[in-house]
Design a protein around this motif. Structure first.
Motif, mmCIF file in Angstrom:
data_model
loop_
_atom_site.group_PDB
_atom_site.id
_atom_site.type_symbol
_atom_site.label_atom_id
_atom_site.label_comp_id
_atom_site.label_asym_id
_atom_site.label_seq_id
_atom_site.Cartn_x
_atom_site.Cartn_y
_atom_site.Cartn_z
ATOM 1 N N ILE A 1 32.133 38.990 36.428
ATOM 2 C CA ILE A 1 32.339 37.430 35.907
ATOM 3 C C ILE A 1 33.153 37.401 34.599
ATOM 4 O O ILE A 1 33.770 36.792 34.459
ATOM 5 C CB ILE A 1 30.683 36.950 35.570
ATOM 6 C CG1 ILE A 1 30.055 36.846 36.827
ATOM 7 C CG2 ILE A 1 30.925 35.541 34.793
ATOM 8 C CD1 ILE A 1 28.545 36.305 36.612
ATOM 9 N N ARG A 2 32.912 38.487 33.772
ATOM 10 C CA ARG A 2 33.682 38.676 32.556
ATOM 11 C C ARG A 2 35.205 38.493 32.719
ATOM 12 O O ARG A 2 36.135 38.156 32.169
ATOM 13 C CB ARG A 2 33.133 39.580 31.593
ATOM 14 C CG ARG A 2 33.812 39.606 30.381
ATOM 15 C CD ARG A 2 33.211 40.602 29.303
ATOM 16 N NE ARG A 2 33.353 42.040 29.914
ATOM 17 C CZ ARG A 2 34.591 42.709 29.592
ATOM 18 N NH1 ARG A 2 35.320 42.240 28.817
ATOM 19 N NH2 ARG A 2 34.590 43.931 29.980
ATOM 20 N N LEU A 3 35.690 39.474 33.977
ATOM 21 C CA LEU A 3 36.717 39.863 33.845
ATOM 22 C C LEU A 3 37.498 38.481 34.840
ATOM 23 O O LEU A 3 38.601 38.258 34.702
ATOM 24 C CB LEU A 3 37.136 40.976 34.770
ATOM 25 C CG LEU A 3 36.681 42.402 34.266
ATOM 26 C CD1 LEU A 3 37.025 43.540 35.320
ATOM 27 C CD2 LEU A 3 37.654 42.478 33.043
ATOM 28 N N GLY A 4 36.607 37.673 35.516
ATOM 29 C CA GLY A 4 37.035 36.419 35.886
ATOM 30 C C GLY A 4 38.136 36.496 37.074
ATOM 31 O O GLY A 4 38.695 35.452 37.222
ATOM 32 N N ARG A 5 38.005 37.640 37.719
ATOM 33 C CA ARG A 5 38.856 37.727 38.705
ATOM 34 C C ARG A 5 38.224 37.477 40.060
ATOM 35 O O ARG A 5 37.370 38.065 40.336
ATOM 36 C CB ARG A 5 39.483 39.366 38.812
ATOM 37 C CG ARG A 5 40.529 39.767 37.628
ATOM 38 C CD ARG A 5 40.829 41.085 37.741
ATOM 39 N NE ARG A 5 41.502 41.337 36.522
ATOM 40 C CZ ARG A 5 41.207 42.467 36.161
ATOM 41 N NH1 ARG A 5 40.713 43.516 36.707
ATOM 42 N NH2 ARG A 5 41.994 42.869 34.816
ATOM 43 N N ARG A 6 39.052 36.869 40.794
ATOM 44 C CA ARG A 6 38.721 36.295 42.142
ATOM 45 C C ARG A 6 39.229 37.554 43.084
ATOM 46 O O ARG A 6 40.102 37.676 43.121
ATOM 47 C CB ARG A 6 39.127 35.050 42.891
ATOM 48 C CG ARG A 6 38.504 34.701 43.980
ATOM 49 C CD ARG A 6 38.577 33.284 44.392
ATOM 50 N NE ARG A 6 38.551 32.724 45.636
ATOM 51 C CZ ARG A 6 37.995 33.166 46.660
ATOM 52 N NH1 ARG A 6 37.507 34.295 46.638
ATOM 53 N NH2 ARG A 6 37.994 32.614 47.681
ATOM 54 N N ALA A 7 38.109 37.975 43.815
ATOM 55 C CA ALA A 7 38.522 39.277 44.615
ATOM 56 C C ALA A 7 39.550 38.332 45.755
ATOM 57 O O ALA A 7 39.277 37.633 46.443
ATOM 58 C CB ALA A 7 37.496 39.750 45.613
ATOM 59 N N PRO A 8 40.591 39.230 46.241
ATOM 60 C CA PRO A 8 41.459 38.741 47.348
ATOM 61 C C PRO A 8 40.508 38.732 48.736
ATOM 62 O O PRO A 8 39.734 39.224 48.969
ATOM 63 C CB PRO A 8 42.647 39.797 47.336
ATOM 64 C CG PRO A 8 42.342 40.767 46.328
ATOM 65 C CD PRO A 8 41.088 40.439 45.627
ATOM 66 N N GLU A 9 41.102 37.620 49.602
ATOM 67 C CA GLU A 9 40.708 37.886 50.744
ATOM 68 C C GLU A 9 40.896 39.083 51.431
ATOM 69 O O GLU A 9 41.696 39.753 51.580
ATOM 70 C CB GLU A 9 41.381 36.643 51.585
ATOM 71 C CG GLU A 9 40.751 36.651 52.995
ATOM 72 C CD GLU A 9 40.172 35.202 53.264
ATOM 73 O OE1 GLU A 9 39.617 35.015 54.436
ATOM 74 O OE2 GLU A 9 40.422 34.167 52.282
ATOM 75 N N GLY A 10 39.752 39.664 52.255
ATOM 76 C CA GLY A 10 39.599 40.799 52.811
ATOM 77 C C GLY A 10 39.350 42.151 51.902
ATOM 78 O O GLY A 10 39.493 43.186 52.430
ATOM 79 N N SER A 11 38.987 41.847 50.640
ATOM 80 C CA SER A 11 38.715 42.697 49.624
ATOM 81 C C SER A 11 37.324 43.369 49.789
ATOM 82 O O SER A 11 36.758 42.735 50.560
ATOM 83 C CB SER A 11 39.125 42.375 48.205
ATOM 84 O OG SER A 11 37.931 41.698 48.012
ATOM 85 N N ASP A 12 37.059 44.334 49.023
ATOM 86 C CA ASP A 12 35.892 44.995 49.184
ATOM 87 C C ASP A 12 34.656 44.060 48.838
ATOM 88 O O ASP A 12 33.482 44.053 49.357
ATOM 89 C CB ASP A 12 35.775 46.034 47.832
ATOM 90 C CG ASP A 12 36.620 47.100 48.366
ATOM 91 O OD1 ASP A 12 37.109 47.386 49.495
ATOM 92 O OD2 ASP A 12 36.943 47.972 47.465
ATOM 93 N N ALA A 13 35.037 43.110 47.995
ATOM 94 C CA ALA A 13 33.906 42.178 47.734
ATOM 95 C C ALA A 13 33.525 41.247 48.850
ATOM 96 O O ALA A 13 32.440 40.992 49.022
ATOM 97 C CB ALA A 13 34.249 40.981 46.592
ATOM 98 N N ASP A 14 34.257 40.985 49.734
ATOM 99 C CA ASP A 14 34.018 40.566 51.099
ATOM 100 C C ASP A 14 33.114 41.154 51.769
ATOM 101 O O ASP A 14 32.259 40.604 52.695
ATOM 102 C CB ASP A 14 35.212 39.942 52.091
ATOM 103 C CG ASP A 14 36.106 39.066 51.361
ATOM 104 O OD1 ASP A 14 35.650 38.396 50.407
ATOM 105 O OD2 ASP A 14 37.068 39.045 51.519
ATOM 106 N N ASP A 15 32.860 42.533 51.804
ATOM 107 C CA ASP A 15 32.164 43.370 52.512
ATOM 108 C C ASP A 15 30.654 42.933 52.426
ATOM 109 O O ASP A 15 30.059 43.033 53.295
ATOM 110 C CB ASP A 15 32.119 44.806 52.067
ATOM 111 C CG ASP A 15 33.469 45.324 52.281
ATOM 112 O OD1 ASP A 15 34.217 44.859 52.910
ATOM 113 O OD2 ASP A 15 34.028 46.434 52.139
#
Length: 175
Positions: free
Chosen positions: A157-171
């Protein structure tokens, strides 16, 4: 963003990304599997000890809950291997990685619950004064939650970066 261009700095095909993420996930699972399997193996022996019958009904119930949590944690952390074996060669690795990641997160949650319940059981058995035991267990569980969930989530949250589509966060189903 045009076509297949990525914003994450990696130049990899969806298949290469799935392969990389699968290897990363397997390394994470190996760490968790070892701990949960050792803990579960130890828990399996408790019922065969003569002192088990001297446990109160509440502690025997707590033991049964703990052993079931341990069994489900092992199952969830081993599931990605079975999942991969069944879907191998079907050209669905990106989807398999998503499901394996979800099962791993479930396994980690179950591991947290297993470790908390096992600690409660051991401390209740080791002491005659249950007054402070729940506080110790809650403190340890709080540390697990802090280290495993709060700090990584706060950093994200602090870094405020939205993960790109298809990234590890989508897993893990996070969007």
């Amino acid at each position: 963003m045009k076509g297949d261009e990525r914003t994450d700095g990696r130049d990899e095909s969806p298949e290469e990304r799935a392969d990389r993420k699968w290897v990363d996930l397997l390394q994470e699972i190996r760490v968790a599997q070892t701990g949960v399997q050792i803990l579960f193996g130890f828990l399996l022996t408790v019922v065969f000890q003569p002192s088990y019958r001297r446990l109160s009904d509440a502690d025997q119930t707590l033991y049964m809950v703990t052993i079931v949590l341990g069994a489900t944690a092992v199952g969830a952390l081993v599931a990605p291997v079975a999942f991969h074996r069944i879907v191998t060669g079907r050209f669905i690795k990106p989807e398999a990685v998503v499901w394996a990641s979800r099962l791993t997160l479930l396994g980690l949650l179950l591991l947290l619950l297993t470790m908390t319940a096992a600690l409660l059981l051991v401390l209740r058995t080791a002491t005659d004064d249950d007054g402070y035991v729940p506080w110790i267990v809650a403190g340890v569980a709080g540390l697990y939650i802090l280290w495993w969930l709060v700090i990584p989530t706060a950093l994200r949250i602090r870094l405020g970066r939205r993960a790109p589509e298809g990234s590890d966060a989508d897993d893990a189903g996070a969007h």
